[in-house]
Design a protein around this motif. Structure first.
Motif, short mmCIF file in Angstrom:
data_model
loop_
_atom_site.label_atom_id
_atom_site.label_comp_id
_atom_site.label_asym_id
_atom_site.label_seq_id
_atom_site.Cartn_x
_atom_site.Cartn_y
_atom_site.Cartn_z
N TYR A 148 0.83 -1.20 0.00
CA TYR A 148 0.00 0.00 0.00
C TYR A 148 0.86 1.25 0.00
N ARG A 149 0.33 2.29 -0.61
CA ARG A 149 1.01 3.58 -0.59
C ARG A 149 0.80 4.30 0.74
N THR A 150 -0.37 4.10 1.36
CA THR A 150 -0.67 4.73 2.64
C THR A 150 -1.24 3.70 3.60
N PRO A 151 -1.13 3.93 4.90
CA PRO A 151 -1.72 3.00 5.87
C PRO A 151 -3.24 2.93 5.74
N PHE A 152 -3.85 3.99 5.27
CA PHE A 152 -5.31 4.01 5.15
C PHE A 152 -5.81 3.05 4.08
N GLU A 153 -5.03 2.85 3.03
CA GLU A 153 -5.40 1.88 2.00
C GLU A 153 -5.43 0.47 2.59
N GLY A 154 -4.43 0.16 3.40
CA GLY A 154 -4.39 -1.15 4.05
C GLY A 154 -5.54 -1.33 5.02
#
Length: 67
Positions: A28-34
């Motif tokens: 993931y590019r950001t933790p929020f995507e994960g």
């Protein structure tokens, strides 16, 4: 993208495997995507458990004591 009954119904073994692969490799590019994928996998586990059995290790189902 919101988690809706229609979205959950659109998943099959291949798409769940792809979701699980992203979670396993933390791709993931950001933790929020994960976090978004983790919530999606949890929703699938509740509503379509037959698809998520091989990936149970990816979501926390450990009971906890609030005391």
């Amino acid at each position: 993208m919101p988690i809706t009954p229609e979205r959950l119904a659109s998943f099959d073994e291949t798409s769940v495997a792809s979701l699980a692969r992203r979670l396993e490799f933390d791709d993931y590019r950001t933790p929020f995507e994960g976090l978004s994928d983790w919530h999606l996998l949890r929703a699938l586990a509740i509503h379509r458990p037959e698809l998520t059995t091989p990936y149970a290790h990816l979501f926390d189902q450990e009971p906890f004591d609030e005391d």
